[in-house]
Design a protein around this motif. Structure first.
Motif, PDB file in Angstrom:
ATOM      1  N   LYS A  89     -17.150 -18.428 -13.297  1.00  0.00           N
ATOM      2  CA  LYS A  89     -17.182 -18.865 -11.261  1.00  0.00           C
ATOM      3  C   LYS A  89     -16.276 -19.903 -10.736  1.00  0.00           C
ATOM      4  CE  LYS A  89     -22.567 -18.061 -11.112  1.00  0.00           C
ATOM      5  NZ  LYS A  89     -24.087 -18.892 -10.867  1.00  0.00           N
ATOM      6  N   TYR A  90     -15.446 -20.200 -11.979  1.00  0.00           N
ATOM      7  CA  TYR A  90     -14.654 -21.262 -11.148  1.00  0.00           C
ATOM      8  C   TYR A  90     -13.400 -21.244 -11.999  1.00  0.00           C
ATOM      9  CZ  TYR A  90     -19.157 -23.473  -9.507  1.00  0.00           C
ATOM     10  OH  TYR A  90     -20.253 -23.958  -8.894  1.00  0.00           O
ATOM     11  N   ASP A  91     -12.503 -21.783 -11.324  1.00  0.00           N
ATOM     12  CA  ASP A  91     -10.775 -22.049 -12.083  1.00  0.00           C
ATOM     13  C   ASP A  91     -10.428 -23.727 -11.976  1.00  0.00           C
ATOM     14  OD1 ASP A  91      -9.888 -19.628 -12.381  1.00  0.00           O
ATOM     15  OD2 ASP A  91      -9.936 -19.319  -9.929  1.00  0.00           O
ATOM     16  N   PRO A  92     -10.140 -24.264 -12.932  1.00  0.00           N
ATOM     17  CA  PRO A  92      -9.578 -25.402 -13.029  1.00  0.00           C
ATOM     18  C   PRO A  92      -8.778 -26.243 -12.529  1.00  0.00           C
ATOM     19  CG  PRO A  92      -9.424 -24.821 -15.542  1.00  0.00           C
ATOM     20  CD  PRO A  92      -9.816 -23.743 -14.691  1.00  0.00           C
ATOM     21  N   VAL A  93      -8.983 -27.010 -11.708  1.00  0.00           N
ATOM     22  CA  VAL A  93      -7.246 -27.528 -11.803  1.00  0.00           C
ATOM     23  C   VAL A  93      -6.821 -28.790 -12.123  1.00  0.00           C
ATOM     24  CG1 VAL A  93      -6.223 -28.255  -9.527  1.00  0.00           C
ATOM     25  CG2 VAL A  93      -7.508 -26.286  -9.529  1.00  0.00           C
ATOM     26  N   LEU A  94      -6.049 -29.413 -13.226  1.00  0.00           N
ATOM     27  CA  LEU A  94      -5.312 -30.406 -13.419  1.00  0.00           C
ATOM     28  C   LEU A  94      -4.838 -31.256 -12.660  1.00  0.00           C
ATOM     29  CD1 LEU A  94      -5.877 -29.345 -17.165  1.00  0.00           C
ATOM     30  CD2 LEU A  94      -7.706 -30.026 -16.013  1.00  0.00           C
ATOM     31  N   GLY A  95      -4.528 -31.786 -12.634  1.00  0.00           N
ATOM     32  CA  GLY A  95      -3.613 -33.464 -12.559  1.00  0.00           C
ATOM     33  C   GLY A  95      -3.605 -33.506 -13.084  1.00  0.00           C
ATOM     34  N   MET A  96      -2.297 -34.237 -14.151  1.00  0.00           N
ATOM     35  CA  MET A  96      -2.242 -35.748 -15.268  1.00  0.00           C
ATOM     36  C   MET A  96      -1.139 -36.715 -14.719  1.00  0.00           C
ATOM     37  SD  MET A  96      -3.748 -34.016 -17.328  1.00  0.00           S
ATOM     38  CE  MET A  96      -4.304 -35.231 -19.039  1.00  0.00           C
ATOM     39  N   GLU A  97      -1.527 -38.179 -14.935  1.00  0.00           N
ATOM     40  CA  GLU A  97      -0.962 -39.427 -14.791  1.00  0.00           C
ATOM     41  C   GLU A  97      -0.619 -39.983 -16.069  1.00  0.00           C
ATOM     42  OE1 GLU A  97      -3.073 -41.347 -11.371  1.00  0.00           O
ATOM     43  OE2 GLU A  97      -3.487 -39.315 -10.628  1.00  0.00           O
ATOM     44  N   VAL A  98       0.730 -40.404 -16.305  1.00  0.00           N
ATOM     45  CA  VAL A  98       0.826 -41.275 -17.493  1.00  0.00           C
ATOM     46  C   VAL A  98       1.718 -42.510 -17.289  1.00  0.00           C
ATOM     47  CG1 VAL A  98       2.003 -41.213 -20.181  1.00  0.00           C
ATOM     48  CG2 VAL A  98       0.488 -38.901 -18.827  1.00  0.00           C
ATOM     49  N   HIS A  99       0.716 -43.349 -17.828  1.00  0.00           N
ATOM     50  CA  HIS A  99       1.493 -44.499 -17.576  1.00  0.00           C
ATOM     51  C   HIS A  99       2.172 -44.955 -18.831  1.00  0.00           C
ATOM     52  CE1 HIS A  99      -1.325 -44.650 -14.423  1.00  0.00           C
ATOM     53  NE2 HIS A  99      -0.692 -45.535 -13.541  1.00  0.00           N
ATOM     54  N   VAL A 100       3.480 -45.424 -18.451  1.00  0.00           N
ATOM     55  CA  VAL A 100       4.298 -46.045 -19.565  1.00  0.00           C
ATOM     56  C   VAL A 100       5.016 -47.172 -20.070  1.00  0.00           C
ATOM     57  CG1 VAL A 100       5.660 -45.000 -21.706  1.00  0.00           C
ATOM     58  CG2 VAL A 100       5.411 -43.225 -20.461  1.00  0.00           C
ATOM     59  N   GLU A 101       3.957 -47.745 -20.654  1.00  0.00           N
ATOM     60  CA  GLU A 101       4.665 -48.993 -21.251  1.00  0.00           C
ATOM     61  C   GLU A 101       6.334 -49.312 -21.907  1.00  0.00           C
ATOM     62  OE1 GLU A 101       2.874 -52.273 -22.741  1.00  0.00           O
ATOM     63  OE2 GLU A 101       1.322 -52.170 -20.896  1.00  0.00           O
ATOM     64  N   LEU A 102       7.189 -49.781 -20.570  1.00  0.00           N
ATOM     65  CA  LEU A 102       8.671 -50.090 -21.392  1.00  0.00           C
ATOM     66  C   LEU A 102       8.656 -50.538 -22.154  1.00  0.00           C
ATOM     67  CD1 LEU A 102      10.985 -49.017 -18.142  1.00  0.00           C
ATOM     68  CD2 LEU A 102       9.448 -47.450 -19.404  1.00  0.00           C
ATOM     69  N   GLY A 103      10.089 -50.342 -23.223  1.00  0.00           N
ATOM     70  CA  GLY A 103       9.513 -51.631 -24.541  1.00  0.00           C
ATOM     71  C   GLY A 103      11.170 -52.081 -24.279  1.00  0.00           C
ATOM     72  N   THR A 104      11.118 -52.911 -23.090  1.00  0.00           N
ATOM     73  CA  THR A 104      12.327 -54.311 -22.421  1.00  0.00           C
ATOM     74  C   THR A 104      11.643 -55.392 -23.143  1.00  0.00           C
ATOM     75  OG1 THR A 104      10.845 -54.349 -20.391  1.00  0.00           O
ATOM     76  CG2 THR A 104      12.715 -52.607 -20.416  1.00  0.00           C
ATOM     77  N   ASN A 105      12.511 -55.924 -23.428  1.00  0.00           N
ATOM     78  CA  ASN A 105      12.488 -57.594 -23.258  1.00  0.00           C
ATOM     79  C   ASN A 105      11.563 -57.822 -22.596  1.00  0.00           C
ATOM     80  OD1 ASN A 105      13.909 -56.709 -26.484  1.00  0.00           O
ATOM     81  ND2 ASN A 105      15.445 -57.207 -25.624  1.00  0.00           N
ATOM     82  N   THR A 106      11.534 -57.743 -21.774  1.00  0.00           N
ATOM     83  CA  THR A 106      11.377 -59.049 -20.445  1.00  0.00           C
ATOM     84  C   THR A 106      10.517 -58.143 -19.757  1.00  0.00           C
ATOM     85  OG1 THR A 106      13.426 -59.097 -18.971  1.00  0.00           O
ATOM     86  CG2 THR A 106      13.243 -60.995 -20.727  1.00  0.00           C
TER      87      THR A 106
END
Length: 503
Positions: free
Chosen positions: A18-35
């Motif tokens: 009966k339904y069509d799924p709709v997705l939205g992905m939000e990915v948070h990436v912590e950067l590997g900086t020293n500071t």
């Protein structure tokens, strides 16, 4: 009818009917900086609470932020790898909201002028087909602090007696990558979600911009899910399942949320636009808070920071630093190894590719290195409940074991015992082999004596061998190996057994 009146979940096939799924992905990436993003505080994971803070990341009056150039460089490289356009001029903005782990009561982020926009990532599904996920934006921002809820059974605020705040993470550089709506996936929507996060993680690791440790929060996925009826032209109301912390859990969370929303809609209820928490224990989601819209955050330009304006020539210099795409590299390696798609998927799914390559670099043949990591060592990792790379054995040590087997210094059985010793912390390979007396016996006299005794004790098997049934020799070889505590060379034992039976 409210959502609370509805059955908990609906059969998956009934949802898809009966339904069509709709997705939205939000990915948070912590950067590997020293500071951190806007100050000089270190970003090392696991430090004592509130020891990596300063007036800037604590939001104290009069403290002024300064942009981390290394973070901007990483963000541009991420955007380029995602086939995005890089914004030539963009401002930071203040995203205003109150939350205890946000010390300034606003987050410095990017709103209408992200560093990168309008890209795509092609991901491979389990059957080898490719699915293109369109990227809306990748923008820079700072991470929040961390709330530690004490006294409850789940570690969440519900049921806790009190909460503690650790601001070490506040201000750590983040890049948030947001997809455009993912439509048309149908029953494969959960698989597409997992494949996308998997491919994104592999790409970010190849770029060396983050360690992408989902278990430590340096890669965090929010899965937006909504359902629209087959005949509808507008998307349904979405929910956002926050901070799903494993690849498998991404798939499980999307599938569950589709079934939950289907049950609510079929019961005549309405979907509440809200954040939801994923429960690792049983694969369900639970309500969080009502989800705000962009207008609720009252964005306005950050007055204390200059705009970010990446020079076009610099952007092209960064483009030249992009590594070979992980899936193209895997294809090249697969061709070199001459293995099937299924074998390569097993290698990748086990997290063994880099370990195998390092073992080959240390001198082992690829097939032997692959066998050790994907078979025996993967089993040991599963038994211990750790990632393969976390086992206390190095690729060089595995290559050493492979070399000892090739030189017939170790039998296959004793090679596993040597590895067990290394995993148990008994020392390096050579030390374990010596301490456990695992080296293959080189004294033919002692082995021949064991063969003679076994042959004398098994006249019926000897008779079969003399009748030409040489496979029966395996039973005698096994007995000799047991008598020599696995230290004899099986091939040499087989030769001596056949010679003794022929005589």
């Amino acid at each position: 009818m409210t959502a609370l009146d509805a059955p908990e979940i609906l059969d998956y096939d009934d949802v898809l009917a009966k339904y069509d799924p709709v997705l939205g992905m939000e990915v948070h990436v912590e950067l590997g900086t020293n500071t951190k993003m806007f100050c000089g505080c270190p970003t090392a994971f696991g430090a004592e609470p509130n020891t990596q803070v300063c007036p800037v990341c604590l939001g104290l009056p009069g403290a002024l932020p300064v942009v981390n150039q290394a973070a901007v460089e990483s963000a541009v490289r991420i955007g380029l790898a995602l086939n995005c356009s890089i914004t030539p001029w963009g401002r930071f903005a203040r995203k205003n909201y109150f939350y205890p782990d946000q010390p300034k009561n606003y987050q410095i982020s990017q709103y209408d002028e992200p560093i990168a926009h309008d890209g795509f990532l092609d991901v491979q599904l389990d059957d080898g087909t490719t699915w293109r996920v369109d990227i809306e934006r990748a923008h820079m921002e700072e991470d929040t602090g961390k709330s530690l809820h004490v006294g409850g059974a789940t570690g969440r605020i519900h049921g806790a007696s009190h909460s503690l705040l650790d601001y070490n993470r506040a201000g750590v550089p983040l890049v948030e990558i947001v997809t455009k709506p993912i439509t048309g996936a149908g029953e494969r929507a959960p698989e597409v979600a997992r494949a996308y996060v998997t491919a994104l993680r592999d790409l970010l690791r190849a770029l060396e911009v983050s360690d992408v440790r989902m278990d430590q929060g340096s890669l965090r996925c929010d899965a937006n899910v909504s359902l629209m009826r087959k005949e509808a032209t507008e998307f349904g109301t979405r929910t956002e399942t926050k901070n799903v912390n494993s690849l498998k859990s991404v798939e499980v969370a999307v599938r569950y949320e589709m079934r939950r929303q289907g049950a609510v809609l079929e019961a005549g209820g309405e979907i509440v636009q809200e954040t939801r928490h994923f429960q690792e224990a049983d694969g369900t989601t639970s309500p969080g808070r009502r989800k705000e819209t962009a207008e609720d955050y009252r964005y306005f330009p950050e007055p204390d920071l200059e705009p970010v304006a990446p020079d076009a020539e610099w952007v092209e210099e960064l483009r030249a630093t992009l590594p070979e795409l992980p899936w193209l590299r895997r294809g090249r390696i697969q061709e070199q190894w001459g293995v099937s798609d299924e074998v390569m998927r097993d290698v990748v799914n086990a997290g063994a590719l880099e370990l195998i390559l390092a073992t080959v670099e240390a001198g082992a043949p690829a097939d032997a290195a692959r066998s050790w990591w994907v078979a025996y060592l993967s089993q040991q990792a599963n038994t211990r409940g750790v990632e393969l790379a976390e086992l206390p054995i190095t690729p060089a040590q595995v290559a050493e074991v492979v070399a000892l087997v090739a030189a017939r210094t170790l039998t296959n059985s004793n090679a596993r015992k040597a590895v067990d010793g290394v995993l148990a912390g008994e020392g390096g390979v050579a030390a374990v082999v010596e301490a456990r007396e695992l080296a293959t016996a080189t004294d033919d006299g002692a082995v021949a004596q064991a063969v003679a005794e076994v042959v004398a004790a098994n006249p019926d098997i000897v008779a079969k061998i003399k009748d030409g049934k040489t496979k029966a020799a395996g039973a005698l070889v096994g007995q000799v190996m047991k008598a020599t505590k696995g230290k004899a060379d099986p091939a040499r034992v087989n030769e001596l057994v056949l010679e003794a039976c022929a005589g």
